[in-house]
Design an enzyme around this catalytic site. Structure first.
Site, PDB file in Angstrom:
ATOM      1  CG  HIS A 383      -1.978  -1.005   1.238  1.00  0.00           C
ATOM      2  ND1 HIS A 383      -3.257  -0.781   0.803  1.00  0.00           N
ATOM      3  CD2 HIS A 383      -1.948  -2.297   1.634  1.00  0.00           C
ATOM      4  CE1 HIS A 383      -3.972  -1.885   0.942  1.00  0.00           C
ATOM      5  NE2 HIS A 383      -3.196  -2.826   1.448  1.00  0.00           N
ATOM      6  CE  LYS A 574      -6.739  13.751   0.692  1.00  0.00           C
ATOM      7  NZ  LYS A 574      -6.438  12.884  -0.440  1.00  0.00           N
ATOM      8  NE  ARG A 575      -4.061   9.772  10.427  1.00  0.00           N
ATOM      9  CZ  ARG A 575      -3.815   8.915  11.419  1.00  0.00           C
ATOM     10  NH1 ARG A 575      -4.671   7.955  11.702  1.00  0.00           N
ATOM     11  NH2 ARG A 575      -2.730   9.031  12.150  1.00  0.00           N
ATOM     12  CE  LYS A 580      -2.622  10.801   3.603  1.00  0.00           C
ATOM     13  NZ  LYS A 580      -3.338   9.918   2.665  1.00  0.00           N
ATOM     14  CB  THR A 682     -10.233   4.749  -0.794  1.00  0.00           C
ATOM     15  OG1 THR A 682      -9.788   5.115   0.517  1.00  0.00           O
ATOM     16  CG2 THR A 682      -9.496   3.512  -1.251  1.00  0.00           C
ATOM     17  CE  LYS A 686     -14.115   5.594   1.072  1.00  0.00           C
ATOM     18  NZ  LYS A 686     -13.203   5.626   2.232  1.00  0.00           N
TER      19      LYS A 686
END
Ligand code: KVW
Length: 841
Positions: A383, A574-575, A580, A682, A686
């Site tokens: 991952h 998100k985290r 990110k 992911t 969504k």
């Protein structure tokens, strides 16, 4: 009501207005009356509270028990069917399962939502209030844990026999509060109010050894064997949760292990008079499944994390062998024909050595046969490529904890490296790179290497990621066994992330294209025919507007901030992590702020910027980023000159439950990671399914999202992965970007001089320093491209009809991102697991 009800072969609903009997129908009847009677029964017999003191919480528990009863026959029929192993079973080993609230999902999958609503209304209760009583079993950090939960939903819905195996953490992911703009962590005591979904199986317990040493001996046949004499012994007991498929009888199992002290050990100590030592032992044993580790926590508690991993892996493998040998009476040689065991990242990868130990030491198999069975049974999903996330264990810690496994790993390594030498003679550098034992900076056990060597299939989680995997961290292994490598792009369940969380869109879809999309998401393509229908577009906008009002209400309750649902909702949840790049989105906010402050006549299309996500408690920079968001938010939201056009929200404690409100309300989905760093994502899927447009880099599954949506329906910016590597190789110099871009320079200056921190120039200094001096994620290199792209987003937003068309097309083309598609690929290409329809008779 959807047409699914009829496909579940439930009991007849022959009741005719009369109360249903106390047993049979009360436990299984699918009508509103049967449910009402069942809830009344549970209030009396299970909750044991008189009517005068009943709260919605009690009704929640009673209804949940009634719903669990309704899964029971399906669950036992499914379990019975696969105990005799006539079909192959998938075992999904994962240290995390982020299941989310269960009640609504089980009602949906059983096809009894309307009946439950009626039943509760008859009891004077509002189902929505009851649903809201459910807490969150937060047994995961983020995408990886939620992926495991989506996969369980799809496995059951596709009627594939499957068991999820994991850990029943007593404390899940911490609850996040925001105080003075900072994240504060509170323990998540999710079990205090009971968990109506699980059934404990104290009789299903396995022994777990730890520490000590090994010795060799000669067995009765004169064979040389090894025995592990552990220093400590504990046991794992199982708690099982039903996983009901949508519209089918299949009801699979999630087995979570909880650690206990072994009674005999405690008694030994007690007998020698040392009562307190006995209690001590118990406390220590039970800490094993006490708490979920945040994903970025360094060193601290490493030994316990290894113990957690070994603990749930050995319990799961012992359970599998137990079913195989004792229940199905099958030879061990049939193991790979009856079981597919998937390793969800390296967290369960000790399973490779543990299965070898069980087969050789406990079941007396020879090495070659044991190894053949092991490799044919396991698959490994990678991952991440981030080096800090690739698990390695210091050899000393590993050897002290699992001495027998270290021996086995050395033997696996010797044989493996001999194979490498045979294929690539005289290449000692390659040997060093591929070894299961790392030599740089102290010896380590490399878990990704162990998982790769011990599996017949290795996959990444998005097309780009799988290619990079073969080209970078597992390059040599790809050279060795190209046939082992593949890709399975992640997916999300349309039941939870569309039907359940976006009832407005669900209704519109049902009216427009029928209900088939629920199990065949590609049918969303049928929406394309309505893109040019103005009435349909109006309904599309109405649904989104209602979802935004629903989120606005929640935001107001949670933060006190008022939002206008006509504004664009621009969301990043998100985290929190540097790669990110939440802070890049903040640079855009500050850019707009700066423009508005400098030009009082300027107007811009109004936007709400919404952030959500937790930072690992030990991750300094991530916690500063949260402070940055809140500091900028406070300034922006309070300034009448800018708050006519912008609001900034940090939504505390982002989790599955409030995610249900977030994804359906988004207009714009922020997927702005540095190219090459986000394996898949992911959340991006969504958002797309729920009609948000994406602004994103060519990273992870964004690449495929853009492919599916069409480039004209996606806002692309930023360096490609190849360009990122090139910039880094040539030496990334952030100052060059600042010197070339006065707007960027001004924006950074606002932060640095304390405009968002009441003049304090220290609080956010680490952020500025990071941007300017040591940012491995190249935020400033993508700044101008991002800002220009956002200006384009604003322009398109002004044309509401054009935006709506793009939104519809995004949903219409999101079918690929169903976890049903992903699970079908795993089943066909890796597991060889076919459907098994479950008969209730
Ligand atoms: C430790 C992770 C929990 C503990 C990942 S990569 C590593 C971890 C490590 C989790 N999680 C995420 O997995 C998701 C599911 O495949 C991906 O979508 C996401 O890109 C990746 O970061």
């Amino acid at each position: 009501m959807t047409d699914v009800v009829n496909t579940i072969s439930g009991e007849s609903t022959e009741h005719n207005g009369k109360p249903v009997g106390p047993t049979g129908q009360t436990r299984s009847g699918m009508t509103a009356d049967a449910l009402r009677a069942a809830v009344s029964d549970h209030l009396l017999y299970s909750i044991a509270r008189p009517p005068a003191v009943l709260t919605p919480e009690h009704y929640y528990r009673a209804l949940s028990l009634a719903v669990r009863d309704r899964m029971q026959k399906r669950w036992m029929a499914t379990t019975q069917d696969f105990l005799d192993l006539s079909s192959k079973v998938t075992c999904y080993l994962s240290a995390e399962f982020l299941m989310g609230p269960q009640l609504g999902n089980n009602l949906l999958n059983l096809g009894i939502e309307a009946e439950a609503r009626q039943a509760m209304a008859d009891l004077g209760q509002d189902l929505d209030v009851i649903l809201d009583c459910e807490g969150e079993p937060g047994l995961g950090n983020g995408g990886l844990g939620r992926l495991a939960a989506c996969y369980l939903d799809s496995l059951a819905t596709l009627e594939r026999p499957a068991i999820g195996y994991g850990i029943r953490y007593e404390f899940g992911i911490f609850k996040q509060e925001i105080q003075d703009g900072w994240q504060v962590e509170k323990t998540d005591n999710w079990l205090v109010r009971g968990n109506p979904w699980e059934i404990d199986k104290p009789d299903a317990a396995y022994t777990v050894n730890w520490g000590g040493h090994t010795e060799t001996y000669e067995d009765v046949t004169g064979k040389f064997r090894v025995r592990w004499l552990p220093q400590r012994v504990l046991k794992g007991v199982s708690y099982d949760t039903p996983v009901q498929g949508y519209g089918v009888n299949t009801c699979n199992t999630l087995t979570l292990w909880s650690a206990r002290a072994v009674e005999s050990f405690a008694l030994d100590a007690f007998n020698t008079g040392d009562f307190y030592k006995a209690v001590d032992e118990e406390v220590v044993s039970e800490t094993v499944s006490k708490v979920l580790y945040p994903n970025d926590e360094p060193e601290a508690g490493k030994r316990l994390r290894l113990l957690q991993q070994y603990f749930f892996v050995t319990c799961s493998l012992q359970d599998i062998l137990n079913i195989h040998l004792l229940r199905a009476h099958l030879p061990l040689s049939a193991l790979p024909d009856k079981w597919a065991i998937q390793l969800n990242d390296t967290h369960p990868s000790i399973a490779v050595a543990e299965l070898m130990r069980l087969l050789i030491d406990e079941h007396q198999l020879g090495w070659d046969e044991a190894w053949d069975l092991t490799v044919r049974t396991f698959g490994y999903t990678n991952h991440t490529l981030l080096p800090e996330a690739l698990e390695t264990w210091p050899l000393r810690i590993f050897g002290e904890a699992l001495p027998r496994h270290l021996e086995l790993i050395y033997e696996i390594n010797d044989r493996f490296l001999a194979e490498v030498r045979a294929k690539f003679p005289d290449d000692e550098d390659r040997i060093r790179r591929m070894s299961l034992i790392g030599e740089d900076g102290g010896k380590t056990v490399r878990m990704a290497h162990l998982a790769t060597v011990g599996s017949h299939a290795v996959n990444g989680v998005a097309a780009l990621h799988s290619e990079l995997l073969k080209a970078s961290v597992l390059k040599d292994f790809y050279g060795m066994w190209p046939e082992r490598f593949g890709n399975v792009t992640n997916g999300v369940t349309p039941r939870r992330f569309l039907a359940l969380s976006n009832p407005g869109l669900r209704e519109l879809l049902d009216d427009t294209i029928g209900t088939g999309w629920m199990t065949d998401l590609e049918r969303l393509h049928g929406l394309e025919a309505f893109v040019d229908d103005p009435a349909f577009r109006q309904r599309w906008r109405d649904v989104k507007r209602a979802n935004k009002s629903r989120l606005a209400e929640y935001v107001h309750t949670a933060t006190g901030i008022e939002l206008d649902p006509t504004w664009m909702f621009d969301v990043q949840v998100k985290r929190i992590h540097e790669y990110k790049r939440q802070h890049l989105m903040v640079l855009h906010i500050i850019t707009l702020y700066h423009r508005l402050k400098n030009d009082p006549t300027l107007t811009i299309p109004p936007r709400v910027f919404i952030f959500g996500g937790k930072a690992a408690p030990g991750y300094f920079m991530a916690k500063r980023i949260i402070k940055l968001i809140n500091a900028v938010g406070e300034t922006v939201n309070a300034d009448p000159q800018v708050n006519r056009f912008m609001r900034v929200v940090f939504l505390p404690n982002f989790n599955v439950k409030n995610a249900h409100l977030v994804y359906p309300a988004a207009n714009l989905s922020e997927q702005i990671s540095t190219a090459g760093k986000e394996a898949s994502g992911t959340g991006n899927m969504k958002f797309m399914i729920n009609g948000a447009l994406t602004i994103g880099t060519l990273d992870g599954a964004n690449v495929e999202i853009r492919q599916e949506a069409g480039a004209e329906n996606f806002f692309l910016f930023g360096l490609t992965e190849g360009q990122v590597e090139k910039v880094k190789a040539e030496g990334y110099r952030p100052v060059d970007y600042i010197d070339a871009d006065p707007e960027l320079a001004a924006v950074l200056e606002l932060i640095a001089r304390g405009d968002f921190t009441h003049g304090d120039t220290e609080v956010l200094r680490p952020i500025v320093d990071n941007f300017v001096h040591h940012d491995s994620f190249l935020a400033l290199a993508d700044y101008r491209s991002y800002i220009n792209c956002q200006d384009e987003v604003s322009k398109v937003w002004l044309d509401g009809e054009a935006w709506t068309r793009m939104s519809i097309r995004n949903t219409a083309r999101s079918g690929k991102f169903s976890s049903d598609r992903a699970i079908a690929e795993y089943c066909d290409e890796i597991w060889g697991v076919g459907p098994m329809s479950v008969d209730l008779d």
